[in-house]
Each structure stands twice: as structure tokens, then as C-alpha cells.
Scaffold this active site. Structure first.
Site, PDB file in Angstrom:
ATOM      1  N   HIS A   1      70.026  51.543  53.600  1.00 39.74           N
ATOM      2  CA  HIS A   1      70.309  52.329  54.801  1.00 39.74           C
ATOM      3  C   HIS A   1      69.488  51.794  55.984  1.00 39.74           C
ATOM      4  O   HIS A   1      70.031  51.483  57.039  1.00 39.74           O
ATOM      5  CB  HIS A   1      69.971  53.802  54.520  1.00 39.74           C
ATOM      6  CG  HIS A   1      70.195  54.724  55.676  1.00 39.74           C
ATOM      7  ND1 HIS A   1      71.242  55.599  55.731  1.00 39.74           N
ATOM      8  CD2 HIS A   1      69.491  54.918  56.830  1.00 39.74           C
ATOM      9  CE1 HIS A   1      71.183  56.278  56.865  1.00 39.74           C
ATOM     10  NE2 HIS A   1      70.120  55.882  57.553  1.00 39.74           N
ATOM     11  N   GLU A   2      68.181  51.664  55.774  1.00 43.77           N
ATOM     12  CA  GLU A   2      67.310  51.207  56.867  1.00 43.77           C
ATOM     13  C   GLU A   2      67.588  49.746  57.219  1.00 43.77           C
ATOM     14  O   GLU A   2      67.582  49.373  58.388  1.00 43.77           O
ATOM     15  CB  GLU A   2      65.835  51.411  56.513  1.00 43.77           C
ATOM     16  CG  GLU A   2      65.424  52.872  56.305  1.00 43.77           C
ATOM     17  CD  GLU A   2      65.766  53.791  57.473  1.00 43.77           C
ATOM     18  OE1 GLU A   2      65.827  53.325  58.627  1.00 43.77           O
ATOM     19  OE2 GLU A   2      66.004  54.994  57.229  1.00 43.77           O
TER      20      GLU A   2
ATOM     21  N   HIS B   1      70.458  49.622  59.608  1.00 41.47           N
ATOM     22  CA  HIS B   1      70.059  49.878  60.999  1.00 41.47           C
ATOM     23  C   HIS B   1      69.407  48.629  61.595  1.00 41.47           C
ATOM     24  O   HIS B   1      69.724  48.212  62.699  1.00 41.47           O
ATOM     25  CB  HIS B   1      68.998  50.991  61.061  1.00 41.47           C
ATOM     26  CG  HIS B   1      69.532  52.383  60.855  1.00 41.47           C
ATOM     27  ND1 HIS B   1      70.584  52.884  61.549  1.00 41.47           N
ATOM     28  CD2 HIS B   1      69.100  53.384  60.046  1.00 41.47           C
ATOM     29  CE1 HIS B   1      70.803  54.149  61.177  1.00 41.47           C
ATOM     30  NE2 HIS B   1      69.917  54.464  60.247  1.00 41.47           N
TER      31      HIS B   1
ATOM     32  N   ASP C   1      71.280  60.659  61.915  1.00 41.45           N
ATOM     33  CA  ASP C   1      71.887  59.577  62.688  1.00 41.45           C
ATOM     34  C   ASP C   1      73.144  60.073  63.381  1.00 41.45           C
ATOM     35  O   ASP C   1      73.378  59.809  64.551  1.00 41.45           O
ATOM     36  CB  ASP C   1      72.270  58.412  61.769  1.00 41.45           C
ATOM     37  CG  ASP C   1      71.061  57.792  61.094  1.00 41.45           C
ATOM     38  OD1 ASP C   1      69.951  57.966  61.617  1.00 41.45           O
ATOM     39  OD2 ASP C   1      71.234  57.143  60.050  1.00 41.45           O
TER      40      ASP C   1
ATOM     41  N   GLY D   1      52.535  69.042  80.916  1.00 45.16           N
ATOM     42  CA  GLY D   1      51.386  69.369  81.755  1.00 45.16           C
ATOM     43  C   GLY D   1      51.622  70.509  82.733  1.00 45.16           C
ATOM     44  O   GLY D   1      50.886  70.644  83.714  1.00 45.16           O
ATOM     45  N   LYS D   2      52.614  71.347  82.477  1.00 49.19           N
ATOM     46  CA  LYS D   2      52.905  72.447  83.395  1.00 49.19           C
ATOM     47  C   LYS D   2      51.740  73.443  83.423  1.00 49.19           C
ATOM     48  O   LYS D   2      51.283  73.841  84.489  1.00 49.19           O
ATOM     49  CB  LYS D   2      54.205  73.154  82.977  1.00 49.19           C
ATOM     50  CG  LYS D   2      55.408  72.227  83.030  1.00 49.19           C
ATOM     51  CD  LYS D   2      56.703  72.941  82.686  1.00 49.19           C
ATOM     52  CE  LYS D   2      56.780  73.399  81.232  1.00 49.19           C
ATOM     53  NZ  LYS D   2      56.794  72.307  80.254  1.00 49.19           N
TER      54      LYS D   2
ATOM     55  N   GLY E   1      54.717  70.216  76.950  1.00 49.14           N
ATOM     56  CA  GLY E   1      53.691  69.177  76.842  1.00 49.14           C
ATOM     57  C   GLY E   1      53.627  68.226  78.015  1.00 49.14           C
ATOM     58  O   GLY E   1      52.886  67.250  77.995  1.00 49.14           O
TER      59      GLY E   1
HETATM   60  P1  ADP Z   1      53.189  72.362  79.084  1.00 44.07           P
HETATM   61  O1  ADP Z   1      52.593  73.567  79.709  1.00 44.07           O
HETATM   62  O2  ADP Z   1      54.054  71.576  80.014  1.00 44.07           O
HETATM   63  O3  ADP Z   1      53.865  72.596  77.782  1.00 44.07           O
HETATM   64  P2  ADP Z   1      50.449  71.591  78.818  1.00 44.07           P
HETATM   65  O4  ADP Z   1      49.997  71.694  80.205  1.00 44.07           O
HETATM   66  O5  ADP Z   1      50.101  72.720  77.913  1.00 44.07           O
HETATM   67  O6  ADP Z   1      52.016  71.338  78.750  1.00 44.07           O
HETATM   68  O7  ADP Z   1      49.903  70.236  78.205  1.00 44.07           O
HETATM   69  C1  ADP Z   1      49.273  70.189  76.969  1.00 44.07           C
HETATM   70  C2  ADP Z   1      48.141  69.210  76.991  1.00 44.07           C
HETATM   71  O8  ADP Z   1      48.652  67.883  77.169  1.00 44.07           O
HETATM   72  C3  ADP Z   1      47.184  69.412  78.115  1.00 44.07           C
HETATM   73  O9  ADP Z   1      46.218  70.366  77.792  1.00 44.07           O
HETATM   74  C4  ADP Z   1      46.588  68.027  78.280  1.00 44.07           C
HETATM   75  O10 ADP Z   1      45.583  67.800  77.319  1.00 44.07           O
HETATM   76  C5  ADP Z   1      47.754  67.122  77.964  1.00 44.07           C
HETATM   77  N1  ADP Z   1      48.453  66.684  79.182  1.00 44.07           N
HETATM   78  C6  ADP Z   1      49.742  66.925  79.488  1.00 44.07           C
HETATM   79  N2  ADP Z   1      50.063  66.373  80.667  1.00 44.07           N
HETATM   80  C7  ADP Z   1      48.955  65.795  81.144  1.00 44.07           C
HETATM   81  C8  ADP Z   1      48.626  65.067  82.330  1.00 44.07           C
HETATM   82  N3  ADP Z   1      49.534  64.828  83.277  1.00 44.07           N
HETATM   83  N4  ADP Z   1      47.358  64.612  82.470  1.00 44.07           N
HETATM   84  C9  ADP Z   1      46.435  64.846  81.527  1.00 44.07           C
HETATM   85  N5  ADP Z   1      46.667  65.523  80.401  1.00 44.07           N
HETATM   86  C10 ADP Z   1      47.908  65.991  80.181  1.00 44.07           C
HETATM   87 ZN    ZN Z   2      69.466  56.381  59.438  1.00 44.63          ZN
END
Ligand code: ADP
Ligand code: ZN
Length: 600
Positions: free
Chosen positions: A427-428, A431, A503, A211-212, A209
Site C-alpha cells: 500500500h505505502e 503511494h 486516503d 495564536g488567537k 493553535g
Molecule cells: P488558539 O487560541 O488560536 O487556539 P493559542 O493562542 O492558544 O491558539 O496558541 C497555543 C500556543 O501556541 C500558544 O500558547 C503559543 O505557545 C503557541 N503559539 C501559537 N501561535 C503563536 C505565535 N504566533 N507566536 C508564538 N507562539 C505561538
Molecule cells: Zn494510504
């Protein structure tokens, strides 16, 4: 990642179809077994067909009971109490025969029962069995033949989804590094004429996630070349040799459309270190070897750049990183505050927000989240705003979306016993108040005993700052906060629950890292031991060392637990007050929490 998601969805469909077919087949097999067994039971009580006809002709049969559509029937023989079973080869002919006998004056009672629904269904299913099996086979064959189609081509020229660098927020340095690749894809001759060597493969390291995939697509978009993608996990197949053939087909396709980008997500799935030779691994090796062969075999006139992504660089086979393969590696970090704000800006396009909503504040409150999670929050917020019938997206929609994305869905529907509630409240509260009394800990933002996701309740601390470093004291105090949930349970209820397991998991991880990565233990010293990277590292250092590490981790955790107990014991009034308020309101926000401490 979107392409992969689609592919995954497709795979899921196959999987679901496969599962359904297996279930149906199992059920049918069960029914067959049952029918066969129940037939066996009556075996000794059975009249062979020829005998039956003879007995009918001889007038020995009193009553015949049959089920419509079934060849088995029950007969009552004169003078015998027990009914007998029989099977007729052709029901219609049999009925005609009986009717003939009746007409001849034979006294036979013929009863034709309607077929019970269940039997009818199972019989229908039964008759469908061959069809189902054939369909299942077809699906499997399709899946196998679909190899060539698997790698998705996304043509930057024709696609509506023409992603450019401007669509990728932050990551300025990374984009800068990629510009060279874009130019090479656009005008390869220029580079080769100059005798310049351009990387064949680039590895992108980073959490899911971050942005790769997005940046890889943007390279294709900027260069105006096709983007072919596939996920490493899709190469791993149940049939030996398929992985390698998929790699071959993927590159065959790439050669056809070159210049192009080939993107392999989750490359660790095929490129894991080669070790012992069990089946799955040797299959992996074949796949990996094929990938290496393909990359080594690029001609100079073939302009193909392979981008691969992974979250676990330490798992990769070193052979992948040799010159001429993935010789360039780029780390894609989780965005910082400015990056988060830019990502939010990009994803807020086309959405309307209330006046008081400030992207900057959201960015401040979301340290540690990835681009995908941020995009997800804004999307969730828009959905919630619609559901809540707001004119525009309100602050509360965003906050709810934030919780949904980060902690999991609110599960108000789950009924909790009073006892559970009380336990969770203490518990909470444990914390929260402990974190309140520890200098280095961020202020408490919200405490709740409403279960979300896996957690029975939660305590959220603010995250106002992007920190580059965390001090030893801060880590120790974090451990105390983590221990405080269990400590409070023990002190107040004198019983402990399973609710603290997460935890402890987090605490143990922090303590381990303090000792083995950050050199924060005097006994163990300033050393970095990453057993994940190299399982033999610890063995090299010797048993005594391993023992010392274990002892230090244990001391850190025990000390934290004791301190948590002491802190809670000296603030029992606050603990009760916070817990009681929680039981009343279920959720307490920062200002309400602070009021409890500022009362007198
Ligand atoms: P990864 O391949 O690293 O798992 P993704 O490229 O699939 O991640 O990212 C998923 C989505 O998150 C993208 O389609 C976009 O909508 C959002 N996102 C992630 N990084 C960015 C960024 N730097 N700028 C804009 N959108 C982003
Ligand atoms: Zn806890």
C-alpha cells in the site's frame, strides 16, 4: 487557550467524578437488585422470626448457621432435609438466646461463619451509599454555584505571565490592527473626547493553535488591563438558563475590573445560527441573546473590549456581526515560512540545540503547521533529548518529535501479522512510487510500515516550499497518489483492505473542492458552492446541477484510480523492490528510496 485548557481540565474532573459516581451507584443498584432477587428466591422457604424462636424453644432446630455481621441465617429443622432461611432483627440478642437454650440442655449446633470478603466490601459500599449520593449532590451544587468564579481573571499587572506583543511571533499586520485597541484600553478618555468610535468586539477567525488566545492576552498585557476568559462550550449547560446567567456573571465581573479584555473562545458554541426550536438550541438562543444584550448595554464609560475566537465563522449568527457588536473581524492565518521560523525562535528560548540543528530548516519542513504544533514539537524534542540522554537537543530528537506531533505516537508495541505487514508495505510502496513518477509531487521524504496513530503506515512527502497556489494538475496528481495505495493492494494481493479509507476521504474532499470551490470542472463551470456555509445554495441551482457536481467528482476520482493502476502496472519491479525493502527495514528514508530508482 491555556486558560481554557485549565477550565476544561476542571470540567473534565467534574465529568470523571460524575462518571465514577454513576458507576458506583449502578453497581450498588445491581447488588441491591441481586440481593433482593436472591432473597426472593428463598422466600417460600423462609421461617418468620417468631416461628423460629418458637421452634428453638420447642427444640425443633438442629443447626443454625449464620454469617458474622449479617442478620440472615440458615437453619436446619429436625426431620426436614432442606435448610431454611430466616432473618433476625438483632443478631447479638439472638445469639444470646440460642446460647441460653444450649445452656439449658437444648441440642443446637451454632455455626458462626466469617463474612466473605466480597459481601463485606459490598456491604461497606452499601453503607456508604447515602454519603456518596450526598457528595455527588454537593459536587453538582458546587458546579452550579461556581458560575461566578468561572470566568478566569488574569491580571496583566500582577501576573508573572505578562504576555506582550513580542511574545507573539509573526502576525505583524494583525498586531498593527490591535495597537489601536491597546491605546483605547490605556486612555479611553482621549478617544471618547474626540468622539471616536472604538470597536466593542473583535472576532478572531482561525484554526486552533494559530495564536488567537495568545494575541488576546498580549493585548491585555500591552494595555496593562485584566484578561477575563471563558470558552463558549462552557456556557452550554445541562440546566436551562444557566448559560445566560453565566454570561451575565461574566460581564458583571468584567464591569468590576474594567478597563479589561473579555475573551470568549469557541464562540460558535453559543453563537451558532438560530434555527429550529429544539431544547438545546433554544438554550443556546438564550445564551446568545444574553451576550447580545450585554454587548449592546455597555456604557460609554465602561471600557470593555470583547474578543472572541472561532474556527467556523460561517456558523455564526449574523446578529453577532452587527455594528456595535463584533463589527471587526480579523483572520489569523496559519504561519508562513518566515512566521514559522520566528515562532520556533521564540519557543527555542531556554533550550540548547546541537550545532547542526537549524531552525530555518525546521521551518522549511513544517509547512501547514500552527504555532501551537511548532511549540509542541520543540517541547517534545526537549523531552526526547532528555529521555535519549543527549547533552543537547539533536536533529534526530526534532525529527522524532515532528513525527510524534504530526502523525501520532509510534506504536511499535502493536504486533502485526505478516499478512498485514505485506499489505501495508505494498500500500505505502504504491503511494511512494506513484508520487515519484508524477512531476508535480514533492519528493518522498520517508516511507514506513510502522503504525503511528490511526495509520497502519505512512508515506511522507517533503514540503519544501510555501505555496500560495496549487495548480489543477497538481491536485489531479495528488488524487492519483492517494488512490495508489488501494491500487497497489488490488494489483499485487488481489484483495483490498480498509486501510485506504482515509486516503479516499482526503481524495474525495480534494475532488469536491476542485469542482465546487476552485471552478476546475468544465461541465460545472466557474462557480463557488459552499454547502457548509449555505445548505440551500445547491437547491437554488437545481437538481441537475447537483447531479453534475456528483458526476464530476466521481469522474475525477475514477480517473485518478485508473491512472494509479496504470502507473503501478508499468513499474511493478520498483513496486516490489520498495515493498520488499520496507518489509526488511520497516522505514525507508529519502536517500534509500532514491537509490532504488538510480540503480541501473
Ligand atoms: P488558539 O487560541 O488560536 O487556539 P493559542 O493562542 O492558544 O491558539 O496558541 C497555543 C500556543 O501556541 C500558544 O500558547 C503559543 O505557545 C503557541 N503559539 C501559537 N501561535 C503563536 C505565535 N504566533 N507566536 C508564538 N507562539 C505561538
Ligand atoms: Zn494510504
Amino acid at each position: 487557550m491555556e486558560n481554557n485548557k485549565e477550565n476544561n481540565k476542571k470540567n473534565n474532573k467534574y465529568m470523571i467524578a460524575g462518571i465514577i459516581i454513576s458507576i458506583v451507584v449502578i453497581i450498588l443498584a445491581g447488588i441491591t437488585a441481586y440481593l433482593m432477587l436472591s432473597k426472593n428466591k428463598t422466600d417460600d422457604n423462609k421461617i418468620p422470626y417468631t416461628d423460629l424462636i418458637k421452634q428453638i424453644t420447642d427444640g425443633e432446630i438442629e443447626k443454625i448457621e449464620m454469617t458474622v455481621g449479617s442478620t440472615s441465617l440458615k437453619v436446619k429443622v429436625k426431620g426436614i432435609e432442606e435448610e431454611k432461611a430466616s432473618i433476625v432483627p438483632n443478631t447479638q440478642a439472638f445469639i444470646e438466646l440460642v446460647q441460653e437454650k444450649v445452656a439449658e440442655g437444648n441440642n443446637i449446633e451454632l455455626i458462626q461463619n466469617p463474612q466473605p470478603a466480597i459481601l463485606k466490601i459490598s456491604e461497606t459500599l452499601f453503607s456508604l451509599l447515602p454519603t456518596i449520593v450526598i457528595i455527588a449532590l454537593f459536587i453538582m451544587i458546587f458546579k452550579m454555584q461556581g458560575l461566578g468564579e468561572k470566568g478566569k481573571v488574569y491580571d496583566a499587572e500582577t501576573s508573572k505571565e505578562k504576555i506582550k506583543f513580542d511574545d507573539v511571533a509573526g502576525l505583524d499586520e494583525e498586531k498593527q490592527e490591535m495597537i489601536e485597541i491597546v491605546q483605547f484600553l490605556k486612555e479611553p478618555e482621549k478617544f471618547t473626547k474626540m468622539g471616536a468610535k472604538v470597536p466593542k468586539g473583535v472576532l478572531l477567525y482561525g484554526k486552533p493553535g494559530t495564536g488567537k488566545t495568545l494575541i488576546a492576552k498580549a493585548i491585555a498585557g500591552e494595555a496593562g488591563v485584566p484578561f477575563i476568559s471563558m470558552s463558549g462550550s462552557e456556557f452550554i449547560e445541562m440546566f436551562a438558563g444557566l448559560g445566560a446567567s453565566r454570561v451575565r456573571k461574566l460581564f458583571e465581573k468584567a464591569r468590576k475590573v474594567a478597563p479589561c479584555i473579555v475573551f470568549i473562545d469557541e464562540i460558535d458554541a453559543i453563537g451558532s445560527r438560530r434555527s429550529s426550536g429544539n431544547g438545546a438550541e433554544s438554550e443556546n438562543n438564550q445564551t446568545l441573546n444574553q451576550l447580545l444584550v450585554e454587548m449592546d448595554g455597555f456604557d460609554t464609560n465602561e471600557t470593555i473590549i470583547v474578543l472572541a475566537a472561532t474556527n467556523r465563522p460561517e456558523m455564526l449568527d449574523k446578529a453577532l456581526l452587527r455594528p456595535g457588536r463584533f463589527d471587526r473581524q480579523i483572520t489569523i492565518n496559519v504561519p508562513d515560512k518566515r512566521g514559522r521560523e520566528e515562532i520556533l525562535k521564540i519557543h527555542s528560548k531556554g533550550k540548547n540545540f546541537a550545532e547542526n540543528v537549524k531552525l530555518k530548516t525546521i521551518a522549511e519542513d513544517t509547512a501547514g503547521l500552527t504555532g501551537a504544533e511548532l511549540a509542541n514539537i520543540l517541547n517534545e524534542a526537549a523531552i526526547l533529548a532528555t529521555v535519549n540522554e543527549h547533552e543537547v537537543i539533536e536533529q534526530e530528537d526534532i525529527e522524532e518529535a515532528f513525527k510524534k506531533v504530526t502523525i501520532g505516537l509510534q506504536k511499535t508495541s502493536r504486533v502485526y501479522s505478516e499478512k498485514d505487514k505485506r499489505l501495508t508495505a505494498y500500500h505505502e510502496a504504491g503511494h511512494a512510487i506513484v508520487s515519484r513518477y508524477l512531476e508535480t509531487q514533492e519528493p518522498v521524504k520517508e516511507i514506513s510500515i510502522i503504525p503511528r496513530g490511526m495509520a497502519g503506515g505512512y508515506t511522507m512527502n517533503k514540503t519544501n516550499e510555501d505555496k500560495n497556489y496549487i495548480s489543477k494538475t497538481e491536485m489531479e496528481e495528488r488524487l492519483i497518489v492517494l488512490m495508489a495505495g488501494r491500487a497497489a493492494e488490488k494489483i499485487v494481493i488481489n484483495d483490498i483492505s480498509t486501510g485506504a479509507s482515509n486516503d479516499f476521504e482526503v481524495a474525495t474532499k480534494i475532488a469536491k473542492e476542485m469542482v465546487t470551490i476552485y471552478g476546475m470542472s468544465d461541465v460545472v463551470g466557474t462557480i463557488s458552492i459552499n454547502t457548509e456555509k449555505d445548505p440551500y445554495e445547491l437547491q437554488l441551482l437545481g437538481e441537475k446541477y447537483a447531479d453534475a457536481i456528483g458526476a464530476e467528482v466521481k469522474i475525477l476520482l475514477d480517473t485518478a484510480y485508473l491512472k494509479a493502476q496504470t502507473l503501478i502496472s508499468s513499474h511493478m519491479d520498483k513496486l516490489h523492490e520498495v515493498a520488499q525493502t520496507l518489509l526488511e527495514k520497516e522505514t525507508i528514508i529519502e536517500s534509500e528510496f532514491e537509490r532504488i530508482f538510480n540503480e541501473n
